[in-house]
Enzyme design. Structure first.
Site, PDB file in Angstrom:
ATOM      1  N   ASP A 162     -12.755 -83.992   7.557  1.00  0.00           N
ATOM      2  CA  ASP A 162     -12.227 -83.300   8.732  1.00  0.00           C
ATOM      3  C   ASP A 162     -10.894 -83.949   9.106  1.00  0.00           C
ATOM      4  O   ASP A 162     -10.403 -84.812   8.378  1.00  0.00           O
ATOM      5  CB  ASP A 162     -13.242 -83.341   9.894  1.00  0.00           C
ATOM      6  N   HIS A 226      -8.831 -78.009   9.350  1.00  0.00           N
ATOM      7  CA  HIS A 226      -9.411 -79.337   9.647  1.00  0.00           C
ATOM      8  C   HIS A 226      -9.070 -80.315   8.524  1.00  0.00           C
ATOM      9  O   HIS A 226      -9.948 -81.024   8.017  1.00  0.00           O
ATOM     10  CB  HIS A 226     -10.930 -79.229   9.833  1.00  0.00           C
ATOM     11  N   GLU A 290     -12.122 -72.315  11.928  1.00  0.00           N
ATOM     12  CA  GLU A 290     -11.047 -72.784  12.802  1.00  0.00           C
ATOM     13  C   GLU A 290      -9.782 -73.167  12.037  1.00  0.00           C
ATOM     14  O   GLU A 290      -9.294 -74.284  12.168  1.00  0.00           O
ATOM     15  CB  GLU A 290     -11.552 -73.983  13.628  1.00  0.00           C
TER      16      GLU A 290
HETATM   17  C1  ACM Z   1     -17.726 -75.237  14.041  1.00  0.00           C
HETATM   18  O1  ACM Z   1     -18.458 -75.563  14.990  1.00  0.00           O
HETATM   19  N1  ACM Z   1     -16.415 -75.346  14.145  1.00  0.00           N
HETATM   20  C2  ACM Z   1     -18.272 -74.704  12.811  1.00  0.00           C
END
Ligand code: ACM
Ligand code: ZN
Length: 493
Positions: A162, A226, A290
């Site tokens: 991440d 991410h 995201e």
């Molecule tokens: C997430 O909670 N961004 C998968």
């Protein structure tokens, strides 16, 4: 003095079994208790000698081989002088062992006499741990796997990469360790270095431990967003070339993997190959959530890719990337899993049918994916599956913004209400997720996970409407405390 009433099996178990008949009396496990087993169950029996502190010998506890029962199904008769377990597969025998262990832990080794016929409603019963935002030791991960398996959970989703840290080695990319696995702590801190990396040996150790407990390990290599930690180490994989940093705050960052970059695609191939080699279970999670497209919109390489592939939007570009990464996963003989954003922009090139969709932003992604023919795992943040959220709406409770009460989790049903009946078989199950932006220690992770994960386990094993959670809080606390879990003990709602 009045004799204290012995608790019944149903007061000691979570998940509750499918079928349970309570009987008079009890079986006591003591120093001399013996266990005997069909050779098929020898590994389970070794674990039983550790977990129940008994020894191989006579047939006080007997594991027999049954005929054509489901993989995780078992039957169990607890009499005053003998416990007889029947299962067709080691997974079923293991589940039976955990049912005995639950009662032993909750009731001082006294197992109420009963008859149980049990099997799970869902095949995917999982929990996710984010080891990027905060790093957790192998010893702690093993502890979680053990306690999860006590509740018949069978999938460990290991979030390994991440913005705040990259935790798995990929040969030829040494800066993953020297740069991407570390960050400088600046928030309420003194600029200390923080981080960690799991060695291949440690990953294999976790995996072996999980497999002993009939739990699969599902690694996640997050793409294409991410990705700050990766880009800090290899700025050439980003659209602008950087500089980037391993983030010490959390959020959604515009710096993502460049979709027009061949070197990045080669890296992803190497990372997927490495992951597929190290992890032996059938799944690799490729992230997909995201991912802002702002950098792509002004990147010549991304624009060139779009032109070459005939794509008309950045959502389509992400979908193209998803498909490419899925191909890499499939070439390694594994099945890809993606967060529900993978459905966006897929109208142009479609998605590989093997892709499993993990529905986290409510039910909608799960419904849409199953209508498209994909298998689905449900973990909606709106329905009690997010354990990074606070237990209660109180500034004194730790956690991210959002509330997941125990009661909310107890109402979770992996089958979305609006789902067509004939699509129900597409729902493999569900899982509880622990993101760790605000989870700075393993003790706090335990507090966030329990007892919500125990309650989630029941919703995945046996979501029928019986058995009050509240009436079992005490026995649950006793079990979890016996395993040294620092659980939340506050209000359920
Ligand atoms: C997430 O909670 N961004 C998968
Ligand atoms: Zn780009």
């Amino acid at each position: 003095m009045q004799k204290k009433k012995q608790p019944t099996a149903s007061e000691l178990l979570m998940p509750l079994p499918r079928y349970l008949e309570e009987k008079e009396g009890s079986f006591r496990i003591h120093m001399g208790t013996t266990i005997s087993f069909d050779p098929l169950f020898s590994d389970v029996a070794v674990l039983a000698t550790e977990q129940l502190a008994c020894k191989v010998g006579d047939e006080d506890i007997l594991f027999k081989k049954g005929v054509s029962m489901g993989e995780e199904a078992y039957q169990m008769k607890v009499g005053k002088n003998q416990i007889v377990v029947t299962a067709s597969e080691p997974s079923g025998a293991f589940c039976a062992l955990q049912t005995i262990r639950q009662m032993a832990l909750a009731n001082d080794n006294i197992i109420p006499c009963c008859m149980i016929e049990d099997e799970p409603a869902f095949s995917w019963r999982g929990f996710m741990l984010d080891t990027s935002r905060h790093f957790f030791s192998v010893a702690f991960i093993k502890k979680l796997i053990d306690v999860a398996s006590l509740h018949h959970l069978n999938r460990f989703h290991w979030h390994l990469t991440d913005d705040q840290g990259w935790r798995i080695k990929v040969e030829g990319y040494e800066k993953l360790e020297t740069i991407a696995s570390k960050r400088t702590l600046l928030n309420y801190c003194d600029g200390r270095e923080y981080g960690g990396m799991y060695t291949d040996g440690e990953i294999l150790e976790v995996q072996e431990y999980a497999h002993q407990r009939h739990m699969m390990v599902v690694p996640e290599i997050e793409t294409p967003g991410h990705a700050s930690a990766l880009l800090a180490a290899y700025p050439e994989f980003g659209c602008t070339g950087g500089p980037y940093e391993v983030q010490d705050r959390w959020g959604i960052f515009d710096e993502v993997m460049c979709a027009g970059n061949e070197d990045l695609m080669h890296f992803l191939q190497d990372a997927i190959t490495k992951t597929a080699t190290l992890f032996t279970d059938p799944y690799i999670h490729i992230g997909g959530d995201e991912c802002p497209h702002t950098a792509w919109d002004t990147c010549p390489k991304c624009k060139e890719r779009m032109e070459r592939e005939g794509l008309t939007s950045s959502k389509q570009l992400q979908s193209w990337m998803t498909t490419e990464i899925c191909k890499m996963v499939e070439q390694e003989g594994k099945r890809p899993i993606g967060w529900d954003e993978v459905l966006e922009g897929a109208e142009k090139i479609g998605l590989p049918s093997s892709l499993i969709v993990m529905s986290w932003r409510g039910d909608q992604g799960g419904i849409e994916a199953s209508n498209l023919g994909h298998d689905v795992i449900m973990c909606p943040n709106t329905a009690g599956c997010y354990f990074d959220y606070q237990h209660l709406d109180s500034y004194e409770e730790p956690g991210n913004i959002g509330v997941t009460t125990i009661e909310k989790t107890s109402e979770f049903n992996p089958i979305p209400k609006e789902l067509d009946t004939e699509k129900r078989s597409k729902i493999l199950g569900g899982q509880g997720n622990l993101w760790t932006e605000n989870v700075t220690s393993s003790r706090l992770a335990e507090y966030m996970l329990f007892p919500r994960l125990s309650v989630m386990a029941e919703r995945l094993w046996n979501p029928q409407e019986f058995g009050s959670v509240e009436e079992r809080r005490e026995s649950l606390e006793k079990k979890l405390s016996a395993l040294d879990i620092n659980l939340y003990r506050g209000k359920s709602y």
